[in-house]
Scaffold this active site. Structure first.
Site, PDB file in Angstrom:
ATOM      1  N   TRP A 192       0.898  -8.189  -2.890  1.00  0.00           N
ATOM      2  CA  TRP A 192      -0.544  -8.133  -3.206  1.00  0.00           C
ATOM      3  C   TRP A 192      -0.832  -9.117  -4.326  1.00  0.00           C
ATOM      4  O   TRP A 192      -0.027  -9.270  -5.268  1.00  0.00           O
ATOM      5  CB  TRP A 192      -0.948  -6.721  -3.641  1.00  0.00           C
ATOM      6  CG  TRP A 192      -1.587  -5.923  -2.541  1.00  0.00           C
ATOM      7  CD1 TRP A 192      -2.924  -5.694  -2.378  1.00  0.00           C
ATOM      8  CD2 TRP A 192      -0.952  -5.238  -1.448  1.00  0.00           C
ATOM      9  NE1 TRP A 192      -3.145  -4.924  -1.248  1.00  0.00           N
ATOM     10  CE2 TRP A 192      -1.960  -4.634  -0.671  1.00  0.00           C
ATOM     11  CE3 TRP A 192       0.383  -5.101  -1.042  1.00  0.00           C
ATOM     12  CZ2 TRP A 192      -1.683  -3.898   0.482  1.00  0.00           C
ATOM     13  CZ3 TRP A 192       0.657  -4.369   0.099  1.00  0.00           C
ATOM     14  CH2 TRP A 192      -0.371  -3.777   0.845  1.00  0.00           C
ATOM     15  N   TYR A 198       2.150   0.175   7.302  1.00  0.00           N
ATOM     16  CA  TYR A 198       0.896  -0.105   6.590  1.00  0.00           C
ATOM     17  C   TYR A 198      -0.213  -0.419   7.588  1.00  0.00           C
ATOM     18  O   TYR A 198       0.004  -1.102   8.585  1.00  0.00           O
ATOM     19  CB  TYR A 198       1.074  -1.306   5.640  1.00  0.00           C
ATOM     20  CG  TYR A 198      -0.216  -1.657   4.912  1.00  0.00           C
ATOM     21  CD1 TYR A 198      -0.594  -0.968   3.768  1.00  0.00           C
ATOM     22  CD2 TYR A 198      -1.058  -2.654   5.403  1.00  0.00           C
ATOM     23  CE1 TYR A 198      -1.794  -1.262   3.123  1.00  0.00           C
ATOM     24  CE2 TYR A 198      -2.256  -2.950   4.765  1.00  0.00           C
ATOM     25  CZ  TYR A 198      -2.621  -2.258   3.624  1.00  0.00           C
ATOM     26  OH  TYR A 198      -3.809  -2.543   2.989  1.00  0.00           O
ATOM     27  N   GLN A 207      -8.808 -11.321  -3.989  1.00  0.00           N
ATOM     28  CA  GLN A 207      -8.697 -10.242  -4.979  1.00  0.00           C
ATOM     29  C   GLN A 207      -9.013 -10.793  -6.377  1.00  0.00           C
ATOM     30  O   GLN A 207      -9.173 -12.000  -6.533  1.00  0.00           O
ATOM     31  CB  GLN A 207      -7.279  -9.637  -4.938  1.00  0.00           C
ATOM     32  CG  GLN A 207      -7.305  -8.229  -4.399  1.00  0.00           C
ATOM     33  CD  GLN A 207      -5.969  -7.512  -4.470  1.00  0.00           C
ATOM     34  OE1 GLN A 207      -4.924  -8.102  -4.706  1.00  0.00           O
ATOM     35  NE2 GLN A 207      -6.017  -6.212  -4.256  1.00  0.00           N
ATOM     36  N   GLY A 264     -10.183  -4.609  -5.697  1.00  0.00           N
ATOM     37  CA  GLY A 264      -9.034  -3.763  -6.037  1.00  0.00           C
ATOM     38  C   GLY A 264      -9.476  -2.331  -6.315  1.00  0.00           C
ATOM     39  O   GLY A 264      -8.676  -1.418  -6.258  1.00  0.00           O
ATOM     40  N   ASP A 319     -11.087   0.038  -4.699  1.00  0.00           N
ATOM     41  CA  ASP A 319     -11.527   0.278  -3.323  1.00  0.00           C
ATOM     42  C   ASP A 319     -12.668   1.273  -3.150  1.00  0.00           C
ATOM     43  O   ASP A 319     -13.578   1.041  -2.383  1.00  0.00           O
ATOM     44  CB  ASP A 319     -10.355   0.793  -2.473  1.00  0.00           C
ATOM     45  CG  ASP A 319      -9.177  -0.168  -2.441  1.00  0.00           C
ATOM     46  OD1 ASP A 319      -9.220  -1.196  -3.130  1.00  0.00           O
ATOM     47  OD2 ASP A 319      -8.205   0.130  -1.722  1.00  0.00           O
ATOM     48  N   TYR A 354      -8.380   8.052  -6.800  1.00  0.00           N
ATOM     49  CA  TYR A 354      -8.213   6.593  -6.811  1.00  0.00           C
ATOM     50  C   TYR A 354      -9.067   5.930  -7.891  1.00  0.00           C
ATOM     51  O   TYR A 354      -8.740   6.028  -9.054  1.00  0.00           O
ATOM     52  CB  TYR A 354      -8.531   6.096  -5.402  1.00  0.00           C
ATOM     53  CG  TYR A 354      -7.725   4.888  -4.939  1.00  0.00           C
ATOM     54  CD1 TYR A 354      -6.396   4.720  -5.249  1.00  0.00           C
ATOM     55  CD2 TYR A 354      -8.329   3.902  -4.146  1.00  0.00           C
ATOM     56  CE1 TYR A 354      -5.680   3.618  -4.793  1.00  0.00           C
ATOM     57  CE2 TYR A 354      -7.622   2.795  -3.674  1.00  0.00           C
ATOM     58  CZ  TYR A 354      -6.301   2.657  -4.013  1.00  0.00           C
ATOM     59  OH  TYR A 354      -5.612   1.567  -3.551  1.00  0.00           O
ATOM     60  N   GLU A 398       1.137   5.155  -9.847  1.00  0.00           N
ATOM     61  CA  GLU A 398       0.097   4.165  -9.551  1.00  0.00           C
ATOM     62  C   GLU A 398      -1.110   4.372 -10.468  1.00  0.00           C
ATOM     63  O   GLU A 398      -1.638   3.423 -11.033  1.00  0.00           O
ATOM     64  CB  GLU A 398      -0.322   4.318  -8.076  1.00  0.00           C
ATOM     65  CG  GLU A 398      -1.288   3.258  -7.589  1.00  0.00           C
ATOM     66  CD  GLU A 398      -1.649   3.426  -6.112  1.00  0.00           C
ATOM     67  OE1 GLU A 398      -1.194   4.413  -5.487  1.00  0.00           O
ATOM     68  OE2 GLU A 398      -2.378   2.580  -5.579  1.00  0.00           O
TER      69      GLU A 398
END
Ligand code: DGY
Length: 429
Positions: free
Chosen positions: A38, A86, A106, A166, A168, A353, A397
């Protein structure tokens, strides 16, 4: 306060994670959930890597730029290897690149990362040729942004897909997303939920819209001439622009020291004009910057972390002070810092997230900007919270700002990289 033992443990865990996720000349963000390279993950990871292996930091960015498109765009995913785990994979993107890539970009943090690597290099003469090649490649990417994502020359670029930011599923995109249809998307199988808890990920409805946009851009042949004007999702995000503006400034400074004067001048201009234009995104109501919905000609009523990221780019001390106050006030309302959305907003979700959780890469950019303007107490607060969070909950994460609990993928590369950065000048100990 971290003890020397904890510091030692954090450092060795971070180094171990970088090595586990290392594929030789690029890293994956984490095994399983994100099995490819990424874009901004790699650039931020390269900075962290420079603490342990300078050479490997350079190759991380070089590998990414090996897959730059002829028009200058640097894609957000490089599908180096096949991996059915994925979705959406290369067959969905269908971008016809020699090594498959996605067709969107990105946050442009490469210029900033390059400057860090170059300034830290123990062999500046030896890396001159490599640095020059990267300066030229990054400059082409910056030109691509202002040519194709700012067609009316407003000095601010638009993102055409939430994945480009990024962030999302940020609340920032909710209202514009209502305009993105879902008809004709067809059935597909999400693979992210095989690796992460559904309550921590974007919803099914959001996924349909993500995929609709990908299919729409594919039907336009990934032609940058048409994408901007034909996308129902066209948002000017202060966070995305701030990262680009800071990278333009960083690139200009590196270019200057390498005698690349035309590139230096162009990028100085991009950053100076961008900083001025950011003013149009200020919201008195939220006391921070907000997004502008270019397809709907209106400011977006959403106080997310994207509107605080301008601290990373601004040179106006008074504006930075206002943002510092706002960051401080967010910090006062949760246990761990910094939440990615205002906790007092009904749309805040501490686990989902980008609708509330803490991301260490964001903390890092905030810290960098705040430090440049001398907000040392707040810097200390953020570094201390970031390292405390990691020492209690591991290198996940992202993190729940209310409980500190680990969310999303485990053993995350850029989280580990940021830990190495925070430990460099651990103001918490
Ligand atoms: C994903 O698949 O979750 C990514 O954020 C897209 O880049």
């Amino acid at each position: 306060m971290l003890t020397p033992e904890i510091t030692k443990r954090l450092r060795s865990t971070a180094v171990e994670i970088l090595s586990v996720n290392d594929k030789g000349n690029y890293t994956v963000p984490t095994e399983g959930l994100y099995p490819f390279q990424w874009n901004w993950d790699s650039c931020l990871t390269a900075i962290g890597m420079s603490n342990v292996n300078e050479e490997r930091g350079w190759t991380e960015i070089e590998t990414l730029f090996d897959h730059q498109w002829p028009n200058g765009m640097v894609p957000h995913i490089i599908f180096h290897e096949k991996n059915a785990g994925y979705f959406p994979g290369p067959e969905v993107w269908a971008t016809q690149r020699p090594t498959p890539t996605s067709g969107i970009t990105q946050p442009a943090v490469a210029g900033f990362a390059l400057q860090k690597l170059y300034q830290r290099s123990e062999r500046p003469d030896a890396v001159k040729t490599r640095a020059t090649a990267l300066v030229q490649a990054i400059d082409r990417w910056h030109q691509w942004f202002y040519q194709y994502r700012d067609p009316d020359d407003q000095a601010l670029v638009a993102v055409l897909h939430p994945w480009e930011t990024g962030r999302d599923n940020s609340v920032d995109w909710d209202s514009a997303f209502e305009r993105v249809p879902t008809d004709g998307v067809g059935s597909y199988q999400r693979r992210d939920l095989d690796h992460a808890d559904a309550s921590m990920r974007p919803t099914g409805e959001q996924y349909d819209r993500y995929i609709w946009l990908v299919q729409h851009f594919r039907s336009l042949g990934w032609s940058n001439q048409s994408l901007h004007d034909n996308s129902p999702f066209r948002i000017v995000d202060p966070g995305f622009n701030a990262i680009l503006i800071r990278s333009c400034e960083a690139l200009a400074e590196v270019a200057e020291s390498l005698g690349e004067d035309a590139i230096a001048q162009r990028n100085h201009d991009f950053s100076a004009r961008g900083r001025l234009a950011l003013g149009s995104l200020w919201s008195d109501a939220h006391e921070q910057y907000v997004c502008y919905d270019r397809a709907n000609a209106s400011l977006v009523d959403s106080a997310s972390i994207g509107g605080l990221l301008p601290v990373f780019a601004l040179d106006d001390g008074a504006q930075v002070k206002k943002l510092a106050r706002r960051i401080d006030s967010l910090c006062d309302r949760v246990k761990y810092n910094v939440p990615s959305h205002d906790p007092d907003d009904a749309r805040f979700d501490s686990k989902r997230y980008w609708r509330g959780p803490i991301w260490l890469i964001v903390n890092y950019m905030l810290v960098d900007g705040l430090r440049r303007h001398g907000h040392n107490e707040l810097v200390q607060r953020l570094v201390s919270s970031s390292l405390g969070l990691i020492s209690e909950n591991g290198m996940a994460e992202y993190f729940d700002p209310v409980t500190g609990g680990a969310c999303g993928g485990k053993n995350f590369t850029w989280t580990a990289a940021m830990v190495l950065e925070f430990l460099r000048d651990d103001v918490a100990s």
